[in-house]
Motif scaffolding. Structure first.
Motif, PDB file in Angstrom:
ATOM      1  N   GLU A 159       0.833  -1.206   0.000  1.00  0.00           N
ATOM      2  CA  GLU A 159       0.000   0.000   0.000  1.00  0.00           C
ATOM      3  C   GLU A 159       0.868   1.256   0.000  1.00  0.00           C
ATOM      4  N   VAL A 160       1.916   1.252   0.799  1.00  0.00           N
ATOM      5  CA  VAL A 160       2.820   2.397   0.863  1.00  0.00           C
ATOM      6  C   VAL A 160       3.500   2.616  -0.484  1.00  0.00           C
ATOM      7  N   ALA A 161       3.967   1.529  -1.100  1.00  0.00           N
ATOM      8  CA  ALA A 161       4.635   1.638  -2.394  1.00  0.00           C
ATOM      9  C   ALA A 161       3.712   2.270  -3.432  1.00  0.00           C
ATOM     10  N   LYS A 162       2.462   1.863  -3.430  1.00  0.00           N
ATOM     11  CA  LYS A 162       1.503   2.437  -4.378  1.00  0.00           C
ATOM     12  C   LYS A 162       1.250   3.902  -4.079  1.00  0.00           C
ATOM     13  N   GLU A 163       1.088   4.229  -2.805  1.00  0.00           N
ATOM     14  CA  GLU A 163       0.839   5.623  -2.429  1.00  0.00           C
ATOM     15  C   GLU A 163       2.012   6.531  -2.823  1.00  0.00           C
ATOM     16  N   GLU A 164       3.235   6.004  -2.674  1.00  0.00           N
ATOM     17  CA  GLU A 164       4.428   6.800  -2.933  1.00  0.00           C
ATOM     18  C   GLU A 164       4.931   6.671  -4.365  1.00  0.00           C
ATOM     19  N   GLY A 165       4.300   5.802  -5.140  1.00  0.00           N
ATOM     20  CA  GLY A 165       4.683   5.647  -6.539  1.00  0.00           C
ATOM     21  C   GLY A 165       6.060   5.048  -6.731  1.00  0.00           C
ATOM     22  N   VAL A 166       6.414   4.062  -5.875  1.00  0.00           N
ATOM     23  CA  VAL A 166       7.715   3.412  -5.997  1.00  0.00           C
ATOM     24  C   VAL A 166       7.512   1.926  -6.287  1.00  0.00           C
ATOM     25  N   ALA A 167       8.581   1.269  -6.698  1.00  0.00           N
ATOM     26  CA  ALA A 167       8.517  -0.162  -7.003  1.00  0.00           C
ATOM     27  C   ALA A 167       8.329  -0.978  -5.733  1.00  0.00           C
ATOM     28  N   PHE A 168       7.677  -2.125  -5.877  1.00  0.00           N
ATOM     29  CA  PHE A 168       7.451  -3.017  -4.750  1.00  0.00           C
ATOM     30  C   PHE A 168       7.791  -4.439  -5.142  1.00  0.00           C
ATOM     31  N   VAL A 169       8.506  -5.141  -4.275  1.00  0.00           N
ATOM     32  CA  VAL A 169       8.805  -6.560  -4.464  1.00  0.00           C
ATOM     33  C   VAL A 169       7.971  -7.353  -3.460  1.00  0.00           C
ATOM     34  N   ASN A 170       7.042  -8.122  -3.970  1.00  0.00           N
ATOM     35  CA  ASN A 170       6.124  -8.890  -3.128  1.00  0.00           C
ATOM     36  C   ASN A 170       6.703 -10.291  -2.918  1.00  0.00           C
ATOM     37  N   LEU A 171       7.624 -10.408  -1.985  1.00  0.00           N
ATOM     38  CA  LEU A 171       8.234 -11.703  -1.710  1.00  0.00           C
ATOM     39  C   LEU A 171       7.243 -12.689  -1.100  1.00  0.00           C
ATOM     40  N   HIS A 172       6.256 -12.170  -0.379  1.00  0.00           N
ATOM     41  CA  HIS A 172       5.253 -13.048   0.235  1.00  0.00           C
ATOM     42  C   HIS A 172       4.553 -13.881  -0.840  1.00  0.00           C
ATOM     43  N   GLU A 173       4.126 -13.224  -1.898  1.00  0.00           N
ATOM     44  CA  GLU A 173       3.452 -13.930  -2.986  1.00  0.00           C
ATOM     45  C   GLU A 173       4.442 -14.750  -3.806  1.00  0.00           C
ATOM     46  N   ALA A 174       5.647 -14.216  -4.006  1.00  0.00           N
ATOM     47  CA  ALA A 174       6.655 -14.924  -4.793  1.00  0.00           C
ATOM     48  C   ALA A 174       7.033 -16.247  -4.132  1.00  0.00           C
ATOM     49  N   PHE A 175       7.168 -16.242  -2.810  1.00  0.00           N
ATOM     50  CA  PHE A 175       7.475 -17.484  -2.099  1.00  0.00           C
ATOM     51  C   PHE A 175       6.296 -18.457  -2.193  1.00  0.00           C
ATOM     52  N   LYS A 176       5.077 -17.951  -2.031  1.00  0.00           N
ATOM     53  CA  LYS A 176       3.902 -18.831  -2.072  1.00  0.00           C
ATOM     54  C   LYS A 176       3.753 -19.485  -3.441  1.00  0.00           C
ATOM     55  N   ARG A 177       4.190 -18.795  -4.484  1.00  0.00           N
ATOM     56  CA  ARG A 177       4.092 -19.357  -5.829  1.00  0.00           C
ATOM     57  C   ARG A 177       4.960 -20.606  -5.996  1.00  0.00           C
ATOM     58  N   GLN A 178       5.868 -20.840  -5.078  1.00  0.00           N
ATOM     59  CA  GLN A 178       6.728 -22.027  -5.168  1.00  0.00           C
ATOM     60  C   GLN A 178       6.026 -23.289  -4.651  1.00  0.00           C
ATOM     61  N   GLY A 179       4.787 -23.139  -4.210  1.00  0.00           N
ATOM     62  CA  GLY A 179       4.031 -24.287  -3.737  1.00  0.00           C
ATOM     63  C   GLY A 179       4.642 -24.907  -2.489  1.00  0.00           C
TER      64      GLY A 179
END
Length: 241
Positions: A159-179
């Motif tokens: 949410e902060v990244a979107k508000e500030e217009g900066v890049a965000f790395v979503n490691l939470h989702e990236a890790f979950k994608r590994q099953g």
């Protein structure tokens, strides 16, 4: 000046502190490291500066970043990676969600004020079963982490990244994608293995490509020409300096 290198700052907690550690496991084998991979990708292009502080939170980071920026001039791009400790349910480390968001906004704005491109990174996943045996004393004292908290702090960071217009790395989702294989990305349930750092490197490159393509390695100027273009006596080297 040709040899005036801009800098890529890695700023965060222990996961950043261990970014150059090739032996996160106890098997004595070298693994992928985030820091070395970045240094290799940006060789003769950007200097990679690591400022990671194990156990630190975004609250303490507010005191550190101004001092770091006083010392490290010419930072072009920087990660901010806190949350694993902020989300810990113990008064020594816990930073409530609203404050965590505010702290990250302040950190981003410090960097923005100096023209730095920011990549905010959210906490990944936590494996209690693997972490508990080696951290029994801390956990018994109330240093409790969980994926429920990690997810909330990751969402807050996004949410902060979107508000500030900066890049965000979503490691939470990236890790979950590994099953079911995601626990193998963690060496002790909390810190990353080489595979975890490799995933982070790939996600970081993807975020830079999307938000700051001028800082993709292939788009950053290579310092000085190929050696074959230099006269044997170096007489034309001054023209490139």
């Amino acid at each position: 000046m040709a040899l005036n290198y801009e800098k890529f700052l890695l700023f965060g907690d222990s996961i950043t502190e261990f970014a150059f550690n090739s032996r996160m496991n106890d098997d004595g084998k070298d693994q992928f490291t985030l820091g070395a991979a970045l240094a290799n990708a940006y060789t003769r292009k950007l200097d990679v500066i690591q400022r990671g502080f194990g156990g630190y939170t975004s609250r303490w980071a507010l005191k550190l970043l101004p001092k770091i920026l006083e010392q490290e001039k010419n930072v072009a791009i920087s990660t901010i990676f806190f949350g694993s400790n902020d989300s810990c349910q113990h008064e020594h480390q816990n930073v409530p969600l609203p404050e965590f968001k505010t702290n990250n906004i302040k950190l981003i704005q410090m960097l923005k004020s100096q023209g730095v491109k920011v990549v905010l990174v959210g906490p990944a996943l936590y494996d209690y079963d693997r972490c508990h045996p080696s951290n029994t004393e801390e956990i018994d004292q109330g240093y409790i982490r969980s994926n429920e908290f990690y997810e909330k702090y990751s969402e807050a960071a996004e949410e902060v990244a979107k508000e500030e217009g900066v890049a965000f790395v979503n490691l939470h989702e990236a890790f979950k994608r590994q099953g079911d294989m995601w626990p193998e990305l963690l060496c002790d349930g909390l810190h990353f293995t080489g595979a975890g750092y490799e995933l982070m490197f790939n996600e970081l490159m993807a975020a830079i490509k999307e938000h700051y393509p001028q800082y993709l390695p292939e788009n950053v100027e290579y310092k000085l020409p190929n050696w074959r273009l230099i006269e044997p006596d170096g007489s034309n080297l001054d023209s490139f300096l």
